[in-house]
Design an enzyme around this catalytic site. Structure first.
Site, mmCIF file in Angstrom:
data_model
loop_
_atom_site.group_PDB
_atom_site.id
_atom_site.type_symbol
_atom_site.label_atom_id
_atom_site.label_comp_id
_atom_site.label_asym_id
_atom_site.label_seq_id
_atom_site.Cartn_x
_atom_site.Cartn_y
_atom_site.Cartn_z
ATOM 1 N N ASP A 113 0.855 -1.183 0.000
ATOM 2 C CA ASP A 113 0.000 0.000 0.000
ATOM 3 C C ASP A 113 0.899 1.243 0.000
ATOM 4 O O ASP A 113 2.123 1.145 0.134
ATOM 5 C CB ASP A 113 -0.951 -0.038 1.217
ATOM 6 N N GLU B 232 -10.424 6.772 4.735
ATOM 7 C CA GLU B 232 -9.422 6.160 5.606
ATOM 8 C C GLU B 232 -9.509 6.691 7.033
ATOM 9 O O GLU B 232 -10.613 6.895 7.551
ATOM 10 C CB GLU B 232 -8.034 6.319 4.976
HETATM 11 C C1 GLC Z 1 -4.436 4.187 0.029
HETATM 12 C C2 GLC Z 1 -5.326 3.011 0.339
HETATM 13 C C3 GLC Z 1 -5.418 1.994 -0.773
HETATM 14 C C4 GLC Z 1 -5.238 2.676 -2.126
HETATM 15 C C5 GLC Z 1 -3.835 3.237 -2.168
HETATM 16 C C6 GLC Z 1 -3.558 3.982 -3.477
HETATM 17 O O1 GLC Z 1 -3.712 4.563 1.165
HETATM 18 O O2 GLC Z 1 -5.063 2.297 1.538
HETATM 19 O O3 GLC Z 1 -6.688 1.343 -0.664
HETATM 20 O O4 GLC Z 1 -5.425 1.741 -3.167
HETATM 21 O O5 GLC Z 1 -3.556 4.113 -1.078
HETATM 22 O O6 GLC Z 1 -4.345 5.149 -3.554
#
Ligand code: GLC
Length: 655
Positions: free
Chosen positions: A319, A517
């Protein structure tokens, strides 16, 4: 006389018994159920992959493992550094213009693709672009946005997920992108989590069926111009953290990990999902007491379980800067994460440090070359299967820009809205409305596309946007005007100074400000009551209710919340979740057809328990069980619900 059992003294026998019980409860990779349905590797593809990898230098291999954000890399740097992938994080657009056209996206995609095909590699390897298309192609100005997963779960319709996945894939391919970081397969256990709306349900079985259906929809026929790679995320246990804390600690047994939290992945694997994204969360095994730490460094669950026991042969991506959370690591340097099984590192900004640091790790023996070769093999295998080697996603065959918001995709999204709505109350059968006179629409959310769409909409947080940034959309207010005629609908953001008795009905929207988030966490011990976080909604409702005019309240929320005070002041109450751009889908459900008969019936049913109290079901109890939802023929009188004194800080036992 000391009693003995099988030659053992009692204490020793008890110890052996305990050890035996512990051993039986302790899961190992071998106790995980095997996944089914995966396609076998294609020998022709494997031969091509092997030949390509054999001809690559170490720098080229490590370049393939890097995934910068488009804000931090130029096309020619993709060529110079052999970059394998790029992404646009939420709020990143071509030239940082939110209103970029589809053609702007295609031009940028083509520039990156051509750069990747201009390297000095023996066999050129195309770059792959990933994007968070999590409820339609939500980064694109003018795109039709579907309800977020929390609402789709209430539809209980896997076939609808496949249709939505396919429509989303066409939207994404129309912009020259071939990888969607979706679906989220979290099985959320505590709606305090800010990402609850990205979860379909607390029910593993529903998430499993949806995971399979959505991946089928997104990937379709791999390599076709309407297919994108799907991403099963976030591996593993993101929806099971203590207090629902974002990026927190999932405290459960490993057995429950696979029975509950991995359910969606079994469905996704059955549909041949090609990528898995690792979770920010950590895992503590309550059966053994072992603290495994952050998932980004968990070789057991990423390597032993996902790749070897479940046989996942696609690529594992970290991530956003996730590797830095592994002890001893930084955003750009984490041999532990790569050795754990991460194949591609989402290193949005620090990719120029990542490449030499990782090359050095290999040269110093901290990362075996075999691990690098496995990672690059998986990356190239996935790219070959996606068709990227055959044609540019921007200049090759792809859907036209109309798929972003065609009448067909808007109708599909409108259908999804209808099916996602859950009718919690309909006393005196006030719904469907058959208004003879005018209708009053109340509430900020009724006239706010950002509140209607939620997070991951144009921007990461879904904020810093306004309704006019959604040109092909309907708020509930505009939908009511289109349905009844503008002259029959009045609007008030707060109900101040309005004589409600002039109207035949009131439609009130209570809503949350958008979030994504951790920003959306309702951090323990904060109350889960909506009106504690949004007091103006209750104030507005108090102004318009109890005046002898039917009040229908529609709640936009990213999760179930404590709302008995709002429900008690409403004659009908609809949980609408985060419906996206198609407000007409809500109007369809509130209004009778022109013949006075209902046009549609409510089929949505809760996919999470709905709390009665301010501190979640554990202490406040459950008001409506998962599976609850009325239809227009339920004729169930809900009456007054218990309205306890507002608890602003929940007691410890409510965790
Ligand atoms: C974010 C998320 C993830 C996402 C990634 C790219 O922090 O946790 O779900 O796909 O970054 O944007």
């Amino acid at each position: 006389m000391m009693k003995v059992w099988g030659g053992l003294t009692r204490p020793k026998a008890m110890l052996c018994l305990a050890a035996g019980l512990l051993a039986s409860s302790v899961a190992t990779a071998q106790t995980w159920p095997k996944a089914t349905g995966q396609q076998p590797l294609d020998p022709a593809i494997e031969a091509r992959v092997k030949a390509i990898v054999a001809g690559m230098t170490l720098e080229q291999k490590v370049g393939q493992m890097a995934q910068p954000d488009i804000r931090s890399i130029k096309p020619d740097e993709v060529r110079r550094y052999y970059i394998g992938s790029i992404l646009n994080g939420g709020g990143a657009w071509p030239a940082m213009n939110m209103h970029s056209s589809v053609d702007d996206w295609l031009k940028l995609s083509d520039a990156f693709y051509r750069a990747s095909m201009s390297t000095d590699m023996k066999v050129k390897v195309p770059v792959i672009w990933g994007t968070d298309a999590v409820h339609g192609h939500n980064n694109i100005y003018g795109a039709t946005l579907f309800p977020h997963n929390v609402g789709l779960g209430a539809a209980h319709d896997p076939a609808l997920m496949t249709r939505i996945g396919h429509a989303t894939a066409k939207q994404v391919r129309a912009t020259g992108i071939t990888w969607a970081f979706a679906p989220t397969l979290a099985v959320v256990q505590n709606p305090r989590w800010g990402r609850s709306y990205e979860s379909y349900s607390s029910d593993p079985a529903l998430v499993r069926s949806y995971g399979e259906a959505m991946v089928k929809g997104l990937q379709g026929q791999l390599g076709s111009p309407t297919s994108v790679l799907a991403t099963a995320k976030h591996w593993l246990g993101d929806g099971g953290t203590f207090h629902g804390i974002d990026q927190g600690d999932a405290r459960t047994s490993e057995t429950n990990l696979y029975r509950t939290h991995a359910a969606g992945y079994y469905g996704a694997l059955k549909a041949n999902v090609q990528t898995v994204m690792v979770s920010y969360s950590s895992f503590t095994d309550t059966a053994t007491g072992k603290k495994w730490g952050k998932m980004h460094g968990n070789a057991h669950l990423v390597g032993d379980v996902l790749k070897r026991r479940l046989g996942f042969d696609g690529l594992v991506v970290s991530d956003w800067n996730g590797v830095e959370q592994v002890p001893g690591c930084t955003k750009w340097h984490c041999p532990q994460a790569i050795n754990a099984g991460i194949d591609m590192v989402m290193v949005p900004d620090d990719w120029k440090q990542f490449i030499p640091a990782t090359v050095q790790d290999v040269r110093a023996g901290r990362i075996p070359m075999s691990r690098i070769d496995d990672a690059v093999t998986r990356i190239i295998r996935v790219k070959l299967k996606s068709g990227l080697f055959d044609a540019s996603p921007a200049t090759g065959q792809h859907p036209g820009a109309e798929v972003l918001h065609s009448a067909e995709v808007r109708e599909l999204a409108r259908e999804a809205v209808r099916k996602s709505l859950v009718l919690l109350k309909n006393d005196r059968n006030v719904l469907p409305l058959r208004p003879q006179g005018k209708v009053l629409v109340v509430g900020k959310g009724a006239d706010s596309l950002p509140m209607q769409a939620g997070g991951w909409s144009l921007t990461w947080q879904g904020d810093q946007t306004k309704t006019s940034d959604y040109p092909n959309a309907d708020t509930l207010l505009s939908a009511m005007k289109k349905s009844l005629g503008a002259n029959r609908v009045d609007y008030s953001a707060d109900g101040v100074g309005v004589d409600v008795r002039r109207y035949s009905a009131v439609v009130m929207v209570a809503a949350e400000q958008p979030y994504a988030e951790g920003k959306g966490d309702i951090t323990f011990p904060a109350t889960m009551r909506h009106s504690a976080r949004y007091p103006n909604d209750l104030k507005a409702l108090n102004r318009v209710s109890g005046k002898g005019v039917p009040v229908v309240t529609v709640l936009y929320s990213g999760r179930p919340v404590s709302a008995n005070d709002l429900i008690n002041r409403s004659d009908a109450f609809v949980a609408a979740w985060l419906p996206g751009t198609e407000g007409l889908g809500i109007a369809d459900m509130l209004l009778a057809g022109t013949n006075g008969k209902r046009a549609y019936d409510f089929t949505g049913r809760l996919s999470f328990d709905w709390p009665a109290g301010d501190c979640l079901p554990r202490t406040g109890g459950v008001q409506f069980r998962r599976g609850y939802g009325l239809s227009l023929t339920s004729h169930k009188h809900l009456g007054k619900l218990p309205e306890k004194v507002l608890v602003m800080a929940c007691p410890a036992e409510s965790r």
